[in-house]
Design a protein around this motif. Sequence first.
Motif, PDB file in Angstrom:
ATOM      1  N   MET A   1       0.963  -1.124  -0.023  1.00 29.68           N
ATOM      2  CA  MET A   1      -0.225  -0.051   0.136  1.00 29.68           C
ATOM      3  C   MET A   1       1.114   1.291   0.036  1.00 29.68           C
ATOM      4  SD  MET A   1      -3.223   0.256   0.006  1.00 29.68           S
ATOM      5  CE  MET A   1      -4.246   1.590  -0.128  1.00 29.68           C
ATOM      6  N   LYS A   2       2.122   1.005   0.600  1.00 31.23           N
ATOM      7  CA  LYS A   2       2.969   2.224   0.689  1.00 31.23           C
ATOM      8  C   LYS A   2       3.454   2.590  -0.700  1.00 31.23           C
ATOM      9  CE  LYS A   2       6.888   4.065   3.060  1.00 31.23           C
ATOM     10  NZ  LYS A   2       8.079   3.722   3.871  1.00 31.23           N
ATOM     11  N   GLN A   3       3.607   1.645  -1.590  1.00 31.40           N
ATOM     12  CA  GLN A   3       4.298   1.808  -2.748  1.00 31.40           C
ATOM     13  C   GLN A   3       3.319   2.524  -3.600  1.00 31.40           C
ATOM     14  OE1 GLN A   3       5.133  -2.229  -3.988  1.00 31.40           O
ATOM     15  NE2 GLN A   3       7.298  -2.026  -3.455  1.00 31.40           N
ATOM     16  N   PHE A   4       2.004   2.132  -3.253  1.00 32.00           N
ATOM     17  CA  PHE A   4       0.796   2.598  -4.257  1.00 32.00           C
ATOM     18  C   PHE A   4       0.618   4.113  -4.010  1.00 32.00           C
ATOM     19  CE2 PHE A   4      -3.670   4.202  -3.919  1.00 32.00           C
ATOM     20  CZ  PHE A   4      -3.986   3.967  -5.454  1.00 32.00           C
ATOM     21  N   PHE A   5       0.814   4.701  -2.726  1.00 31.03           N
ATOM     22  CA  PHE A   5       0.815   6.085  -2.562  1.00 31.03           C
ATOM     23  C   PHE A   5       1.901   6.780  -2.883  1.00 31.03           C
ATOM     24  CE2 PHE A   5      -2.357   4.637   0.957  1.00 31.03           C
ATOM     25  CZ  PHE A   5      -3.422   5.457   0.435  1.00 31.03           C
ATOM     26  N   THR A   6       3.073   6.028  -3.006  1.00 27.40           N
ATOM     27  CA  THR A   6       4.265   6.610  -3.477  1.00 27.40           C
ATOM     28  C   THR A   6       4.196   6.957  -5.258  1.00 27.40           C
ATOM     29  OG1 THR A   6       5.817   5.248  -1.941  1.00 27.40           O
ATOM     30  CG2 THR A   6       6.668   6.363  -3.854  1.00 27.40           C
ATOM     31  N   PHE A   7       3.506   5.904  -5.886  1.00 24.34           N
ATOM     32  CA  PHE A   7       3.458   6.201  -7.175  1.00 24.34           C
ATOM     33  C   PHE A   7       2.190   7.106  -7.228  1.00 24.34           C
ATOM     34  CE2 PHE A   7       5.171   1.975  -7.907  1.00 24.34           C
ATOM     35  CZ  PHE A   7       6.036   2.406  -8.983  1.00 24.34           C
ATOM     36  N   VAL A   8       1.294   7.283  -6.504  1.00 26.94           N
ATOM     37  CA  VAL A   8       0.272   8.420  -6.528  1.00 26.94           C
ATOM     38  C   VAL A   8       0.910   9.857  -6.537  1.00 26.94           C
ATOM     39  CG1 VAL A   8      -1.715   9.434  -5.506  1.00 26.94           C
ATOM     40  CG2 VAL A   8      -1.769   7.069  -5.709  1.00 26.94           C
ATOM     41  N   ARG A   9       1.688   9.804  -5.229  1.00 28.22           N
ATOM     42  CA  ARG A   9       2.545  11.093  -5.144  1.00 28.22           C
ATOM     43  C   ARG A   9       3.584  11.512  -6.233  1.00 28.22           C
ATOM     44  NH1 ARG A   9       4.675   9.727  -0.715  1.00 28.22           N
ATOM     45  NH2 ARG A   9       6.842   9.245  -1.438  1.00 28.22           N
ATOM     46  N   LYS A  10       3.995  10.580  -6.913  1.00 30.39           N
ATOM     47  CA  LYS A  10       5.044  10.838  -8.078  1.00 30.39           C
ATOM     48  C   LYS A  10       4.157  11.438  -9.137  1.00 30.39           C
ATOM     49  CE  LYS A  10       7.535   8.010 -11.497  1.00 30.39           C
ATOM     50  NZ  LYS A  10       6.500   7.969 -12.537  1.00 30.39           N
ATOM     51  N   GLU A  11       2.764  10.570  -9.265  1.00 34.86           N
ATOM     52  CA  GLU A  11       1.930  11.165 -10.518  1.00 34.86           C
ATOM     53  C   GLU A  11       1.476  12.759  -9.963  1.00 34.86           C
ATOM     54  OE1 GLU A  11       0.671  10.934 -14.191  1.00 34.86           O
ATOM     55  OE2 GLU A  11       1.731   9.422 -13.083  1.00 34.86           O
ATOM     56  N   PHE A  12       1.156  13.042  -9.045  1.00 33.90           N
ATOM     57  CA  PHE A  12       0.882  14.174  -8.756  1.00 33.90           C
ATOM     58  C   PHE A  12       2.078  15.265  -9.181  1.00 33.90           C
ATOM     59  CE2 PHE A  12      -2.688  12.884  -5.932  1.00 33.90           C
ATOM     60  CZ  PHE A  12      -3.532  14.026  -6.495  1.00 33.90           C
ATOM     61  N   TYR A  13       3.258  15.037  -8.783  1.00 33.82           N
ATOM     62  CA  TYR A  13       4.497  15.835  -9.029  1.00 33.82           C
ATOM     63  C   TYR A  13       4.683  15.752 -10.510  1.00 33.82           C
ATOM     64  CZ  TYR A  13       6.506  15.044  -4.307  1.00 33.82           C
ATOM     65  OH  TYR A  13       6.417  15.186  -2.804  1.00 33.82           O
ATOM     66  N   HIS A  14       4.484  14.975 -11.257  1.00 34.42           N
ATOM     67  CA  HIS A  14       4.577  14.911 -12.841  1.00 34.42           C
ATOM     68  C   HIS A  14       3.447  15.882 -13.187  1.00 34.42           C
ATOM     69  CE1 HIS A  14       7.607  12.116 -13.999  1.00 34.42           C
ATOM     70  NE2 HIS A  14       7.085  11.339 -13.298  1.00 34.42           N
ATOM     71  N   VAL A  15       2.428  15.749 -12.633  1.00 30.57           N
ATOM     72  CA  VAL A  15       1.234  16.786 -13.066  1.00 30.57           C
ATOM     73  C   VAL A  15       1.466  18.358 -12.855  1.00 30.57           C
ATOM     74  CG1 VAL A  15      -1.313  17.609 -12.591  1.00 30.57           C
ATOM     75  CG2 VAL A  15      -0.796  15.125 -12.840  1.00 30.57           C
ATOM     76  N   PHE A  16       1.865  18.527 -11.421  1.00 29.37           N
ATOM     77  CA  PHE A  16       2.236  19.997 -11.102  1.00 29.37           C
ATOM     78  C   PHE A  16       3.462  20.392 -11.816  1.00 29.37           C
ATOM     79  CE2 PHE A  16      -0.553  18.649  -7.624  1.00 29.37           C
ATOM     80  CZ  PHE A  16      -1.427  19.616  -7.885  1.00 29.37           C
ATOM     81  N   ARG A  17       4.441  19.617 -12.392  1.00 29.33           N
ATOM     82  CA  ARG A  17       5.519  20.148 -13.032  1.00 29.33           C
ATOM     83  C   ARG A  17       5.272  20.198 -14.561  1.00 29.33           C
ATOM     84  NH1 ARG A  17       9.695  15.431 -10.724  1.00 29.33           N
ATOM     85  NH2 ARG A  17      10.067  16.334  -8.581  1.00 29.33           N
ATOM     86  N   ASP A  18       4.420  19.856 -15.025  1.00 31.75           N
ATOM     87  CA  ASP A  18       3.879  20.015 -16.362  1.00 31.75           C
ATOM     88  C   ASP A  18       2.968  21.131 -16.519  1.00 31.75           C
ATOM     89  OD1 ASP A  18       3.421  20.037 -19.060  1.00 31.75           O
ATOM     90  OD2 ASP A  18       2.792  17.565 -19.107  1.00 31.75           O
ATOM     91  N   ARG A  19       3.421  22.123 -17.164  1.00 35.33           N
ATOM     92  CA  ARG A  19       2.762  23.397 -17.039  1.00 35.33           C
ATOM     93  C   ARG A  19       1.568  23.251 -18.143  1.00 35.33           C
ATOM     94  NH1 ARG A  19       6.950  28.594 -17.277  1.00 35.33           N
ATOM     95  NH2 ARG A  19       7.871  28.055 -14.993  1.00 35.33           N
ATOM     96  N   LYS A  20       1.736  22.478 -19.254  1.00 41.74           N
ATOM     97  CA  LYS A  20       0.714  22.263 -20.347  1.00 41.74           C
ATOM     98  C   LYS A  20      -0.373  21.615 -19.806  1.00 41.74           C
ATOM     99  CE  LYS A  20       3.761  22.370 -24.178  1.00 41.74           C
ATOM    100  NZ  LYS A  20       4.351  21.447 -25.496  1.00 41.74           N
ATOM    101  N   THR A  21      -0.006  20.439 -19.038  1.00 39.94           N
ATOM    102  CA  THR A  21      -1.271  19.719 -18.000  1.00 39.94           C
ATOM    103  C   THR A  21      -1.894  20.547 -17.128  1.00 39.94           C
ATOM    104  OG1 THR A  21       0.275  17.766 -18.277  1.00 39.94           O
ATOM    105  CG2 THR A  21      -1.827  17.643 -16.748  1.00 39.94           C
ATOM    106  N   LEU A  22      -1.170  21.545 -16.492  1.00 40.39           N
ATOM    107  CA  LEU A  22      -1.851  22.374 -15.574  1.00 40.39           C
ATOM    108  C   LEU A  22      -2.931  23.553 -16.248  1.00 40.39           C
ATOM    109  CD1 LEU A  22       1.005  23.419 -12.860  1.00 40.39           C
ATOM    110  CD2 LEU A  22      -1.176  21.931 -12.833  1.00 40.39           C
ATOM    111  N   LEU A  23      -2.495  23.853 -17.401  1.00 40.55           N
ATOM    112  CA  LEU A  23      -3.130  24.830 -18.508  1.00 40.55           C
ATOM    113  C   LEU A  23      -4.582  24.119 -18.762  1.00 40.55           C
ATOM    114  CD1 LEU A  23      -3.445  27.673 -19.548  1.00 40.55           C
ATOM    115  CD2 LEU A  23      -2.207  26.447 -21.645  1.00 40.55           C
ATOM    116  N   MET A  24      -4.492  22.882 -19.054  1.00 41.72           N
ATOM    117  CA  MET A  24      -5.502  21.962 -19.530  1.00 41.72           C
ATOM    118  C   MET A  24      -6.444  21.787 -18.234  1.00 41.72           C
ATOM    119  SD  MET A  24      -5.448  21.396 -22.956  1.00 41.72           S
ATOM    120  CE  MET A  24      -6.525  19.805 -22.946  1.00 41.72           C
TER     121      MET A  24
END
Length: 368
Positions: A1-24
């Motif tokens: 379960m800890k690995q699952f939340f790690t991947f979720v947090r990683k995906e959030f980082y990807h989203v917030f780092r990508d300006r195009k995704t944030l714009l969409m």
Amino acid sequence: MKQFFTFVRKEFYHVFRDRKTLLMLFGLPIAQILLFGFALTNEIKDSKIVVVDYANDPASREITQKLAASDQFELQSSLMSHREIEAAFRKGVVNLAVVFPANFNSDLLAQNSAQIQVIADASDPNKANTLTNYVNNILRDYQQERVNETQLPYQIQPEIRMLYNPELKGATNFVPGVMALVLVLICVLMTSISIVREKENGTMEVLLVSPFNPFLVIISKAVPYFVLSLFNLTVILLMSIFFMGLPFEGSLLLFYAESSLLIIAALSLGLLISNSTDSQQTAMLIALMGMMIPTMLFTGFMFPIENMPMPLRIISNVVPSKWYYIIVKSIMIKGLGFSAIWKETLILVGMTAFFLFVSFKKFKIRLA
């Protein structure tokens, strides 16, 4: 379960780092709410009207003041005759005219009833209906005020006259808009991928090193779509006349000349996109998103442009289909000649020349 939340947090980082995704995610919904909630509306405000007051009595002046005070109307001037009304409608400077007959107040006092004529430009039937309803509401309010003051059953009967489209056919509004939409989309879309397709197939270099003039290569790409667009235009025109009963009051030669001007402008824009991109997918995306939405929103056949905020009204002026829409309605529905549409024609000529110049300039840079 800890690995699952790690991947979720990683995906959030990807989203917030990508300006195009944030714009969409956040920019697009906000832009749509602002655009469709505040800018694009079928409610009509500040519509231009004129008044012909043959009576010039207290009642007519009071109603005129109420019309001028309304948010829905912008009183242009007070005219002196029906001939001036017709001239104002033909020039397209007014959407509605209110005519007070002589002895308006006298009839109201002596007979408890009077008539008033309301003339609307029904080339846009939805707008004409809305404006006449606004006038009726103002007349009813004035009637009720007089009844409350005098306890007499006053009645003002508006005589509605719909110019250019007495049957209020919706085709008079959407057919010119569909013509503009079809011509712009087909011309821009097809020519935008023509040169890119040669690049992807590797045949563009062969064409450029051939004895044939490179600029004639560009023109030859546009000629078939010019002819096919005229054919499409003819099909739409024939269907509108024979199946929808749309009248054609003006010059057929002038209509095709103005349509050819829009087609050349759209072809030039498509060639500019084609010269500026390196893949058919990119060219198609730019052509569709860059032309379909502005054409639908800023032409005027779906949303009244005069009700839009000033920035959007300024943007609408650089959309070729807006001016073509005005020209087609003037020729087809109103039967006007070149003297009534020369300003719109001049704007289209300027846009066409600009698009051609930039397109050939871009192609010349790529050759160098």
